[in-house]
Design a protein around this motif. Structure first.
Motif, mmCIF file in Angstrom:
data_model
loop_
_atom_site.group_PDB
_atom_site.id
_atom_site.type_symbol
_atom_site.label_atom_id
_atom_site.label_comp_id
_atom_site.label_asym_id
_atom_site.label_seq_id
_atom_site.Cartn_x
_atom_site.Cartn_y
_atom_site.Cartn_z
ATOM 1 N N GLU A 6 0.977 -1.432 0.022
ATOM 2 C CA GLU A 6 0.214 -0.038 -0.099
ATOM 3 C C GLU A 6 0.758 1.163 -0.065
ATOM 4 O O GLU A 6 1.928 1.103 0.520
ATOM 5 N N ALA A 7 0.327 2.202 -0.694
ATOM 6 C CA ALA A 7 1.031 3.496 -0.589
ATOM 7 C C ALA A 7 0.654 4.262 0.883
ATOM 8 O O ALA A 7 -0.160 3.800 1.116
ATOM 9 N N LYS A 8 1.733 5.136 1.258
ATOM 10 C CA LYS A 8 1.625 5.712 2.550
ATOM 11 C C LYS A 8 2.266 7.184 2.260
ATOM 12 O O LYS A 8 3.109 7.496 1.582
ATOM 13 N N THR A 9 1.583 7.912 3.219
ATOM 14 C CA THR A 9 1.909 9.351 3.226
ATOM 15 C C THR A 9 2.314 9.739 4.689
ATOM 16 O O THR A 9 1.620 9.249 5.554
ATOM 17 N N ILE A 10 3.315 10.516 4.703
ATOM 18 C CA ILE A 10 3.711 11.184 6.053
ATOM 19 C C ILE A 10 3.287 12.406 6.102
ATOM 20 O O ILE A 10 3.359 13.329 5.341
ATOM 21 N N ALA A 11 2.459 12.373 7.184
ATOM 22 C CA ALA A 11 1.761 13.917 7.496
ATOM 23 C C ALA A 11 1.779 14.050 8.842
ATOM 24 O O ALA A 11 0.710 13.739 9.702
ATOM 25 N N TRP A 60 10.624 21.097 8.965
ATOM 26 C CA TRP A 60 10.317 19.793 8.777
ATOM 27 C C TRP A 60 9.528 19.363 7.516
ATOM 28 O O TRP A 60 9.608 18.415 6.886
ATOM 29 N N ARG A 61 8.556 20.285 7.227
ATOM 30 C CA ARG A 61 7.771 20.059 5.985
ATOM 31 C C ARG A 61 8.587 19.768 4.577
ATOM 32 O O ARG A 61 8.134 19.309 3.769
ATOM 33 N N LEU A 67 10.451 13.125 1.395
ATOM 34 C CA LEU A 67 10.173 11.377 1.533
ATOM 35 C C LEU A 67 8.695 11.216 0.820
ATOM 36 O O LEU A 67 8.896 10.001 0.240
ATOM 37 N N ASN A 68 7.675 12.008 0.701
ATOM 38 C CA ASN A 68 6.529 11.525 0.287
ATOM 39 C C ASN A 68 6.849 11.390 -1.262
ATOM 40 O O ASN A 68 6.096 10.730 -2.016
ATOM 41 N N GLY A 69 7.800 12.458 -1.896
ATOM 42 C CA GLY A 69 8.057 12.575 -3.246
ATOM 43 C C GLY A 69 8.523 11.334 -3.824
ATOM 44 O O GLY A 69 8.299 11.020 -4.984
ATOM 45 N N SER A 144 8.353 3.234 10.385
ATOM 46 C CA SER A 144 7.975 2.041 10.362
ATOM 47 C C SER A 144 7.470 1.397 11.505
ATOM 48 O O SER A 144 7.657 1.906 12.733
ATOM 49 N N ALA A 145 6.800 0.248 11.523
ATOM 50 C CA ALA A 145 6.329 -0.356 12.584
ATOM 51 C C ALA A 145 7.339 -0.882 13.732
ATOM 52 O O ALA A 145 8.490 -1.205 13.240
ATOM 53 N N LYS A 146 7.091 -0.762 15.003
ATOM 54 C CA LYS A 146 7.791 -1.247 16.015
ATOM 55 C C LYS A 146 7.642 -2.668 16.479
ATOM 56 O O LYS A 146 6.389 -3.116 16.718
#
Length: 385
Positions: A6-11, A60-61, A67-69, A144-146
């Motif tokens: 799945e695609a993911k976006t950091i926000a 940070w943005r 990263l999202n790009g 990522s998940a822990k």
């Protein structure tokens, strides 16, 4: 178990960034300095300057957009969601390559090599040297998940990366890594999965034998002195994370300047300009990396990988009595504190197809000397495509 990708976006919510600014405004600095050099760790003046920029000039943005790009994806492997960047080359015959970061690094270690490796024609290089790039986030690192169970050690991560490449449909691929990424890459090579053609490393994870110490050349003796200094004077972080990652984890989770100092010390001590982090990295480069530990609260979960390595009794698979036989290329930077000579490597890697000792660079080589690393990766895999 789902094998979906799945695609993911950091926000990151603005409240988290405001909380960070509030914490930076209330730093309680240590008192009673007895030295004015780095013999006890980062000096207060440099940390104060970094913190001031962090609070008042850092954006940070910008890195979030970067990263999202690139394209962040997530898939579950061995019951753990794994995040990864996936950059497809415009060249249809590009070779898939998995790049693995280390600690206290992140996927941002590779930010300067992503373009040249994936789209060489755009950078004036031979399009036949192109790579499709897969850059996973180590379990417990970044967003990522822990892991919620013990056992996510180096061999398990290597098996997960093999599964990831298979899940992406890559039938023929290579790998690259430094620091802990070298350990994962070595383990993949040891597994010899179907379609794996070879690797490139800018680090080597094995101790010298007594006979190698006794019979060392002048250059090897110099490297042994550097390594001894590193292990005797600069490696306290490793002992702490190997034995009590939860103890240091409270500080890494609660104090932004505590986390920054923990990571900044590694930039300072292991870069191509030892003792002077700012001569090798910009504030943004260091803080971007630190933020990938602060925002997702991954200081403790990342530190646990060192504990896992000890608990699993893992040691480098590159052994004299059982050398790695898949093709490998090496870049050994001059300021890498625990660097190895070619003849030491040849006792543990049976098929070295490329070896380079550049004149510059340290432990975070992809960030410090990206042009050299790109050239060396290309030179290695040109022989294997």
């Amino acid at each position: 178990m789902s094998t979906a990708i799945e695609a993911k976006t950091i926000a990151v919510p603005e409240e988290q960034l405001q909380d960070l600014r509030n914490r930076l405004a209330r730093i309680r600095w240590p008192d009673g300095a007895t030295v004015d050099d780095i013999s006890q760790g980062p000096v207060p003046a440099k940390l104060r300057a970094l913190a001031d920029y962090w609070a008042n000039g850092y954006d940070w943005r910008r890195v979030e957009s970067e990263l999202n790009g690139w394209g962040i994806h997530r898939t579950t492997i061995d019951r753990l969601p794994i995040d990864f960047l996936h950059i497809r080359s415009p060249e249809p015959d590009a070779l898939p390559l998995v790049l693995t970061h280390g600690w206290p690094g992140s996927v941002l270690e590779f930010r300067k090599v992503i373009g040249p490796l994936s789209d060489p024609a755009f950078y004036g290089a031979d399009p036949r040297s192109a790579f499709h790039l897969v850059i996973p986030v180590l379990p417990g690192f970044g967003f990522s998940a822990k892991p919620s169970e013990v056992g996510w050690n180096i061999p398990r991560i290597a098996r997960a990366w093999v599964e990831l490449m298979q899940r992406l449909g890559y039938e023929r691929w290579g790998a690259q890594g430094g620091d802990l990424g070298c350990a994962v890459t070595d383990e993949i090579a040891k597994l010899q999965p179907a379609g794996f053609i070879g690797s490139h490393l800018n680090f080597a994870m094995f101790p010298p034998t007594p006979d190698e110490i006794e019979n060392a050349t002048p250059a090897e003796r110099e490297a042994l002195r550097d390594a001894k200094h590193f292990w005797d004077e600069l490696s306290g972080y490793a002992k702490e994370q190997q034995t009590r990652p939860q103890t240091i984890g409270y500080s890494l989770a609660d104090s932004p300047i505590g986390l920054a100092a923990w990571i900044y010390a590694m930039f300072q001590d292991t870069c191509g300009t030892p003792g002077d982090a700012e001569a090798s990295f910009t504030y943004d480069e260091m803080l971007d990396d630190i933020m990938l530990y602060w925002l997702p609260n991954s200081g403790a979960s990342a530190a646990r990988l060192y504990w896992e390595m000890v608990q699993s009794d893992w040691s480098s698979p590159a052994r004299i009595d059982d050398p790695i036989r898949t093709p490998v290329g090496f870049t050994m930077p001059p300021k890498e504190a625990v660097r190895k000579s070619r003849r030491q490597l040849e006792r543990r890697y049976a098929n070295i197809v490329y070896f380079n000792e550049p004149s510059e660079g340290g432990h975070f080589f992809a960030l410090e000397q990206p042009d050299i690393l790109v050239a060396d990766i290309r030179a290695t895999f040109t022989q294997l495509r």
